[in-house]
Design a protein around this motif. Structure first.
Motif, PDB file in Angstrom:
ATOM      1  N   VAL A  13       0.847  -1.185   0.000  1.00  0.00           N
ATOM      2  CA  VAL A  13       0.000   0.000   0.000  1.00  0.00           C
ATOM      3  C   VAL A  13       0.886   1.240   0.000  1.00  0.00           C
ATOM      4  N   TYR A  14       0.598   2.153  -0.930  1.00  0.00           N
ATOM      5  CA  TYR A  14       1.351   3.398  -1.051  1.00  0.00           C
ATOM      6  C   TYR A  14       0.524   4.530  -0.444  1.00  0.00           C
ATOM      7  N   THR A  15       1.076   5.214   0.548  1.00  0.00           N
ATOM      8  CA  THR A  15       0.407   6.350   1.177  1.00  0.00           C
ATOM      9  C   THR A  15       1.359   7.537   1.173  1.00  0.00           C
ATOM     10  N   ARG A  16       0.857   8.680   1.558  1.00  0.00           N
ATOM     11  CA  ARG A  16       1.700   9.878   1.584  1.00  0.00           C
ATOM     12  C   ARG A  16       2.740   9.807   2.691  1.00  0.00           C
ATOM     13  N   GLY A  17       2.331   9.339   3.853  1.00  0.00           N
ATOM     14  CA  GLY A  17       3.243   9.299   4.992  1.00  0.00           C
ATOM     15  C   GLY A  17       4.249   8.176   4.918  1.00  0.00           C
ATOM     16  N   ALA A  18       3.762   6.968   4.687  1.00  0.00           N
ATOM     17  CA  ALA A  18       4.650   5.804   4.667  1.00  0.00           C
ATOM     18  C   ALA A  18       4.002   4.688   3.861  1.00  0.00           C
ATOM     19  N   ASN A  19       4.821   3.886   3.241  1.00  0.00           N
ATOM     20  CA  ASN A  19       4.342   2.712   2.526  1.00  0.00           C
ATOM     21  C   ASN A  19       4.393   1.522   3.473  1.00  0.00           C
ATOM     22  N   TYR A  20       3.453   0.588   3.324  1.00  0.00           N
ATOM     23  CA  TYR A  20       3.465  -0.581   4.196  1.00  0.00           C
ATOM     24  C   TYR A  20       2.929  -1.790   3.449  1.00  0.00           C
ATOM     25  N   TYR A  21       3.191  -2.964   4.018  1.00  0.00           N
ATOM     26  CA  TYR A  21       2.764  -4.231   3.444  1.00  0.00           C
ATOM     27  C   TYR A  21       1.718  -4.876   4.340  1.00  0.00           C
ATOM     28  N   GLU A  22       0.710  -5.459   3.724  1.00  0.00           N
ATOM     29  CA  GLU A  22      -0.289  -6.266   4.425  1.00  0.00           C
ATOM     30  C   GLU A  22      -0.162  -7.680   3.873  1.00  0.00           C
ATOM     31  N   CYS A  23       0.470  -8.553   4.595  1.00  0.00           N
ATOM     32  CA  CYS A  23       0.660  -9.929   4.145  1.00  0.00           C
ATOM     33  C   CYS A  23      -0.376 -10.809   4.826  1.00  0.00           C
ATOM     34  N   ARG A  24      -1.550 -10.915   4.208  1.00  0.00           N
ATOM     35  CA  ARG A  24      -2.610 -11.754   4.762  1.00  0.00           C
ATOM     36  C   ARG A  24      -3.509 -12.323   3.676  1.00  0.00           C
ATOM     37  N   TYR A  25      -2.965 -12.537   2.507  1.00  0.00           N
ATOM     38  CA  TYR A  25      -3.761 -13.026   1.379  1.00  0.00           C
ATOM     39  C   TYR A  25      -3.225 -14.381   0.920  1.00  0.00           C
ATOM     40  N   THR A  26      -4.142 -15.258   0.528  1.00  0.00           N
ATOM     41  CA  THR A  26      -3.752 -16.594   0.105  1.00  0.00           C
ATOM     42  C   THR A  26      -3.641 -16.734  -1.404  1.00  0.00           C
TER      43      THR A  26
END
Length: 84
Positions: free
Chosen positions: A34-47
């Motif tokens: 996920v790309y945001t203005r403040g910080a980018n982050y990862y959501e690893c919860r998909y199969t």
């Protein structure tokens, strides 16, 4: 005096640099970046990639394969021949 010196050293060591959190969850094979203005982050919860793409739809996000995915181990026991 030594205790004061060790306490000062311990507090200084802890407060110098915060530890970074683990980015990838090794339990899932697909991550959403996920790309945001403040910080980018990862959501690893998909199969699967289609499941991740549904969540990324309409967002500033991209699905990526998890490089740290711990795949399921091969069960011990009888070895099977591959028939070609």
């Amino acid at each position: 005096m030594r205790i004061l010196a060790f306490a000062t050293l311990a507090i200084g060591t802890v407060s110098i640099a915060p530890a970074a959190a683990q980015t990838y969850n090794p339990a899932y094979p697909v991550c959403l970046h996920v790309y945001t203005r403040g910080a980018n982050y990862y959501e690893c919860r998909y199969t699967s990639l289609p499941q991740c793409n549904m969540s990324a739809s309409g967002r500033a996000a991209q699905c990526v394969i998890n490089p740290y995915f711990g795949s399921t181990p091969v069960p011990a026991g009888r070895r099977y021949r591959h028939v070609y």
